[in-house]
Write an enzyme that holds these catalytic residues in place. Sequence first.
Site, PDB file in Angstrom:
ATOM      1  N   ILE A  73      -1.014  -1.095  -4.457  1.00  7.73           N
ATOM      2  CA  ILE A  73      -2.209  -0.265  -4.429  1.00  7.73           C
ATOM      3  C   ILE A  73      -1.797   1.183  -4.185  1.00  7.73           C
ATOM      4  CG2 ILE A  73      -4.390   0.195  -3.236  1.00  7.73           C
ATOM      5  CD1 ILE A  73      -3.005  -3.159  -2.648  1.00  7.73           C
ATOM      6  N   PHE A 110       0.824  -1.203   0.000  1.00 11.55           N
ATOM      7  CA  PHE A 110       0.000   0.000   0.000  1.00 11.55           C
ATOM      8  C   PHE A 110       0.864   1.261   0.000  1.00 11.55           C
ATOM      9  CE2 PHE A 110      -3.273  -2.889   1.433  1.00 11.55           C
ATOM     10  CZ  PHE A 110      -4.474  -2.306   1.029  1.00 11.55           C
ATOM     11  N   ASP A 111       0.547   2.162  -0.912  1.00 10.92           N
ATOM     12  CA  ASP A 111       1.030   3.525  -0.816  1.00 10.92           C
ATOM     13  C   ASP A 111       0.416   4.152   0.445  1.00 10.92           C
ATOM     14  OD1 ASP A 111       2.101   6.075  -1.665  1.00 10.92           O
ATOM     15  OD2 ASP A 111       0.080   6.570  -2.358  1.00 10.92           O
ATOM     16  N   LEU A 112       0.995   5.244   0.909  1.00  9.52           N
ATOM     17  CA  LEU A 112       0.472   5.901   2.112  1.00  9.52           C
ATOM     18  C   LEU A 112      -0.320   7.159   1.756  1.00  9.52           C
ATOM     19  CD1 LEU A 112       0.185   6.298   5.147  1.00  9.52           C
ATOM     20  CD2 LEU A 112       2.515   7.239   5.187  1.00  9.52           C
ATOM     21  N   ASP A 113       0.368   8.201   1.281  1.00 16.12           N
ATOM     22  CA  ASP A 113      -0.292   9.474   0.992  1.00 16.12           C
ATOM     23  C   ASP A 113      -1.275   9.326  -0.161  1.00 16.12           C
ATOM     24  OD1 ASP A 113       1.207  10.713   2.946  1.00 16.12           O
ATOM     25  OD2 ASP A 113       2.702  11.504   1.560  1.00 16.12           O
TER      26      ASP A 113
END
Length: 223
Positions: free
Chosen positions: A160, A5-8
């Site tokens: 994602i 997973f990406d964060l921002d």
Amino acid sequence: MIALFDLDGTLTDPKTGITRSVQYALGKLGRPIPEADDLTWMIGPPLIAGFTELLGGSDEVQEAVRLYRERYSAIGLYENEVYAGIPALLQNLQERGIRLYVATSKLQVFARWILDHFDLSRFFSEIYGSELDNRNADKRDLIRHILEQERFNPMNAVMIGDRKHDAIGAKANGLASIGVTWGYGSRQELLDAGVARLVDAPQDLAEPILMRTATMPRRAAAP
């Protein structure tokens, strides 16, 4: 199955903290200060790349990054909000045996502080981000690093994220990608970058992950 997973723009909405910290850095440098809405394109790409474009490649880029981090580390990282439905999504995936990782261009230490603050760290096997010297800020390098560290088969994993950098980094390393539309990349940006699927809400994300989207076609027509 493994999900990165990406964060921002994917797990949290960081607009306020990032744009105010960019404005702070520009103000300290005596540069014109754009409105926050004119700086949202800075959310997602590596920070040094964003400032290089913003400042026209001047020799002030490194100082701008330093000033940005000065404010962001103290204030900006908490000017953030978890997207509705994300904790429930992560818990669902974890309970169903999906191994979860964070893969962000943000400094790894900042990412950990944010996820700890919002009680999301508990869902992830590991949190990966960039280093102070900008190593692994590019998603291609970051995902390659994760594969070297974790030694999983990229065909059993999916990335994602909300920006083209997530899809480009995934494709370069043999992973499929899912684009989420609640962040800061446009639908067309994500499709052009080769996402296997677009998802419009966190509650709709579990199904494509659980269906092993690594086997899906690399491109999709716009819904």
